[in-house]
Write an enzyme that holds these catalytic residues in place. Structure first.
Site, PDB file in Angstrom:
ATOM      1  N   HIS A 156       0.814  -1.225   0.000  1.00  0.00           N
ATOM      2  CA  HIS A 156       0.000   0.000   0.000  1.00  0.00           C
ATOM      3  C   HIS A 156       0.843   1.269   0.000  1.00  0.00           C
ATOM      4  O   HIS A 156       0.328   2.355  -0.234  1.00  0.00           O
ATOM      5  CB  HIS A 156      -0.936  -0.004   1.214  1.00  0.00           C
ATOM      6  CG  HIS A 156      -2.039  -1.012   1.087  1.00  0.00           C
ATOM      7  ND1 HIS A 156      -3.312  -0.683   0.687  1.00  0.00           N
ATOM      8  CD2 HIS A 156      -2.049  -2.355   1.261  1.00  0.00           C
ATOM      9  CE1 HIS A 156      -4.053  -1.772   0.633  1.00  0.00           C
ATOM     10  NE2 HIS A 156      -3.312  -2.806   0.978  1.00  0.00           N
ATOM     11  N   ASP A 364       3.556   9.467  -0.674  1.00  0.00           N
ATOM     12  CA  ASP A 364       2.363   8.710  -0.264  1.00  0.00           C
ATOM     13  C   ASP A 364       2.105   7.629  -1.299  1.00  0.00           C
ATOM     14  O   ASP A 364       2.153   7.903  -2.500  1.00  0.00           O
ATOM     15  CB  ASP A 364       1.157   9.666  -0.216  1.00  0.00           C
ATOM     16  CG  ASP A 364       0.190   9.355   0.917  1.00  0.00           C
ATOM     17  OD1 ASP A 364       0.103   8.188   1.309  1.00  0.00           O
ATOM     18  OD2 ASP A 364      -0.487  10.298   1.393  1.00  0.00           O
TER      19      ASP A 364
HETATM   20  C1  GDG Z   1      -2.062   3.944   3.538  1.00  0.00           C
HETATM   21  C2  GDG Z   1      -1.087   4.616   2.561  1.00  0.00           C
HETATM   22  C3  GDG Z   1      -2.869   4.520   0.801  1.00  0.00           C
HETATM   23  C4  GDG Z   1      -8.447  10.288   8.313  1.00  0.00           C
HETATM   24  N1  GDG Z   1      -8.909  11.056   9.319  1.00  0.00           N
HETATM   25  C5  GDG Z   1     -10.120  10.581   9.633  1.00  0.00           C
HETATM   26  C6  GDG Z   1     -10.413   9.512   8.793  1.00  0.00           C
HETATM   27  N2  GDG Z   1      -9.378   9.342   8.003  1.00  0.00           N
HETATM   28  C7  GDG Z   1      -9.344   8.358   6.918  1.00  0.00           C
HETATM   29  C8  GDG Z   1      -9.431   9.047   5.585  1.00  0.00           C
HETATM   30  C9  GDG Z   1      -8.882   7.983   4.649  1.00  0.00           C
HETATM   31  C10 GDG Z   1      -7.898   7.257   5.552  1.00  0.00           C
HETATM   32  O1  GDG Z   1      -8.158   7.623   6.894  1.00  0.00           O
HETATM   33  C11 GDG Z   1      -6.471   7.684   5.257  1.00  0.00           C
HETATM   34  O2  GDG Z   1      -6.090   7.082   4.054  1.00  0.00           O
HETATM   35  P1  GDG Z   1      -4.858   7.615   3.224  1.00  0.00           P
HETATM   36  O3  GDG Z   1      -4.841   6.875   1.944  1.00  0.00           O
HETATM   37  O4  GDG Z   1      -4.997   9.084   3.039  1.00  0.00           O
HETATM   38  O5  GDG Z   1      -3.551   7.360   4.111  1.00  0.00           O
HETATM   39  P2  GDG Z   1      -2.869   6.192   5.031  1.00  0.00           P
HETATM   40  O6  GDG Z   1      -3.598   6.006   6.303  1.00  0.00           O
HETATM   41  O7  GDG Z   1      -1.459   6.614   5.189  1.00  0.00           O
HETATM   42  O8  GDG Z   1      -2.989   4.839   4.179  1.00  0.00           O
HETATM   43  C12 GDG Z   1      -1.854   5.421   1.516  1.00  0.00           C
HETATM   44  C13 GDG Z   1      -3.701   3.736   1.796  1.00  0.00           C
HETATM   45  O9  GDG Z   1      -2.891   3.044   2.743  1.00  0.00           O
HETATM   46  C14 GDG Z   1      -4.584   2.696   1.085  1.00  0.00           C
HETATM   47  O10 GDG Z   1      -3.835   1.872   0.250  1.00  0.00           O
HETATM   48  O11 GDG Z   1      -3.723   5.334   0.019  1.00  0.00           O
HETATM   49  O12 GDG Z   1      -0.953   5.976   0.575  1.00  0.00           O
HETATM   50  O13 GDG Z   1      -0.160   5.449   3.246  1.00  0.00           O
HETATM   51  O14 GDG Z   1      -9.894   7.085   4.262  1.00  0.00           O
HETATM   52  O15 GDG Z   1     -10.763   9.418   5.338  1.00  0.00           O
HETATM   53  N3  GDG Z   1     -11.556   8.805   8.834  1.00  0.00           N
HETATM   54  C15 GDG Z   1     -12.485   9.199   9.754  1.00  0.00           C
HETATM   55  N4  GDG Z   1     -12.270  10.248  10.606  1.00  0.00           N
HETATM   56  C16 GDG Z   1     -11.110  10.962  10.570  1.00  0.00           C
HETATM   57  O16 GDG Z   1     -10.943  11.925  11.308  1.00  0.00           O
HETATM   58  N5  GDG Z   1     -13.640   8.512   9.832  1.00  0.00           N
END
Ligand code: GDG
Length: 464
Positions: A156, A364
């Site tokens: 990921h 990322d």
């Molecule tokens: C890894 C990789 C890749 C955040 N704050 C809240 C909340 N979130 C949710 C977001 C989003 C998720 O968390 C974060 O996803 P990301 O993709 O931005 O980042 P990582 O956690 O680092 O994820 C990344 C991912 O895996 C999937 O393959 O895209 O590159 O690093 O869904 O919405 N959700 C809620 N409240 C919050 O305050 N409910």
């Protein structure tokens, strides 16, 4: 039809009420319902002595199987090798990566524990899909235990460039273990290229086809499969009552000012310090815009037991406090910095209320927030996405996002001005192009793309 066995560090148990869950959990659960199967991983709980006891649960048509780990396992494997070694290295931060044999040993021990416990659950026709950097050597562990099934792995996060990867003492051994899989998936071609480069030049792997590598007697197929969101679900979330209430609350509290929103786990890879500094630059360069905007940064803390995460938290509080101290007035604060999480539908309403989505990670794998921001917009009056060119998502969203180099405060400042002044017809045009991608290449597309390749692969071992 084959069963699907998904293995990841943590397992997300489906809530019987269908409550708030991440897109990945939703997609994997949908896959498990379709194939019948099991989702296996760590429960998040500790135990005095590891026993290998599996706790089975069934909810929403999905079976989960979890194990508890010892305190030392969590320290060395999770807080250690996964989050102090691999996470920073794979995000190009060798300056803070910690290379300790104790961490590496704990990582291998936990992967062995996973292999020992999950192996008896795997039946001959099952296909196995291992998720993410916590579990790189698991495929090899399963092969050593006689598993001849088709096994795939999806990373990921980014795969670092070869010269950076080479700083990891176990780089060659660890990378070699990936050849135990039939298919290895990456979010973008860029990360797949870096892996290929390492495998060829450091391990002596041979490129048989553009996406097929051979090392000794093992053939490995590479696939680029950018993960998406459950766009339908997210659009629905943005129209829910909770979202509408959140939207109203934000618009009321904005008193006519434009909101810029950032939503990120509090992590140094997300470029939060640079983002605040870029925003400060914008305030400096454009005094006339000062009271016309504000930045809402939602940053729920994560991995708080790791020192680099404590440091970034302290640093951000300092920067936000300083900027607010310099620029705030009795009726305006430039940065609202919030260290708590919100339910998904509330988040969707907040995204929709924001004129700009500011997504500026330094590195990322993909970044789902960028896609969620797009999905939550009002098609008649959408906001503008400012996106780091170093996020995996940039490859798909360049069609409509304002791309920036997140290290440059000047570029961030310019992008903010451009986005704030962008006429509505241009915003709509850009948004449509992005939305087309977000809804087509969604999380189900991603899952299908990977499992199609995996089902078509091998199984080389079955024949031997
Ligand atoms: C890894 C990789 C890749 C955040 N704050 C809240 C909340 N979130 C949710 C977001 C989003 C998720 O968390 C974060 O996803 P990301 O993709 O931005 O980042 P990582 O956690 O680092 O994820 C990344 C991912 O895996 C999937 O393959 O895209 O590159 O690093 O869904 O919405 N959700 C809620 N409240 C919050 O305050 N409910």
């Amino acid at each position: 039809m084959s069963r699907l066995i998904i293995i990841s560090n943590r397992v997300s148990t489906p809530s019987p009420t269908g409550g708030a869950q991440g897109g990945l959990a939703v997609a994997l659960q949908a896959a498990l319902r379709e194939y019948r199967g099991i989702w296996f991983g760590w429960s998040g709980e500790t135990t005095e002595t590891f026993t290998g006891h599996i706790n089975f649960q069934r909810a929403g048509g999905v079976t989960t199987a979890t194990i508890d780990l010892e305190e030392q396992d969590i320290e060395e494997y999770y807080n250690g090798y996964a989050n102090r070694t691999l996470w920073p290295l794979f995000h190009y931060r060798i300056d803070i990566a910690e290379y300790e044999r104790g961490f590496a040993g704990g990582y291998l021990r936990v992967n062995d524990r996973f292999a020992d416990t999950v192996r008896p659950l795997i039946e001959p026709d099952d296909i196995v899909w291992v998720q993410d950097y916590h579990m790189i050597p698991l495929g090899q562990g399963l092969r050593e235990r006689g598993c001849r099934n088709r096994i795939g792995f999806f990373l990921h996060i980014p795969w670092p460039p070869r010269r950076l990867m080479a700083t990891l003492p176990e780089a060659a051994d660890l990378t070699r273990t990936l050849f135990a899989y039939d298919v290895v998936g990456f979010q973008t071609d860029e990360w797949a290229d870096s892996f290929r480069d390492f495998a060829i030049h450091e391990l002596g792997a041979v490129l048989e086809e553009p996406d097929v590598l051979r090392l000794d007697d093992r053939t490995l197929r590479l696939v680029s499969a950018p993960i998406g969101i459950d766009a339908t679900e997210f659009v629905a979330a943005s129209r829910s009552t909770a979202a509408k209430l959140a939207f109203r609350r934000m618009r009321d509290s904005a008193v006519g000012r434009d909101m810029i929103v950032g939503v990120d786990r509090l992590d140094y890879s997300k470029g939060l310090e640079e983002r605040f500094l870029g925003y400060e630059r914008f305030l400096q360069e454009h005094p006339e815009e000062r009271k016309e905007v504000f930045l809402l940064q939602i940053a729920p803390p994560s991995r708080g037991e790791v020192e680099s995460y404590q440091r970034i938290r302290t640093s951000l509080e300092g920067i936000a406090g300083r900027i607010n101290g310099v620029y705030a007035d009795v009726d305006w604060v430039p940065i609202r910095y919030v260290n708590q999480g919100y339910p998904r539908d509330v988040l969707a309403g907040i995204y929709r209320a924001a004129r700009i989505g500011l997504v500026t990670p330094l590195r990322d794998g993909m970044n789902l927030v960028a896609k969620e921001y797009v999905a939550a917009q009002d098609p008649e009056d959408p906001g503008v996405l400012i996106l780091s060119r170093f996020a995996g998502a940039a490859a798909q969203l360049a069609v409509g996002a304002v791309l920036v180099n997140p290290y440059s405060a000047e570029e961030l400042s310019d992008a903010l001005l451009l986005a704030l002044k962008m006429p509505r017809d241009q915003r709509i045009e850009r948004w449509r192009a992005m939305m087309e991608n977000v809804s087509t290449e969604d999380v189900l597309w991603w899952r299908q793309r990977f499992t199609d390749v995996l089902e078509a692969a091998g199984p080389e071992y079955a024949a031997s």
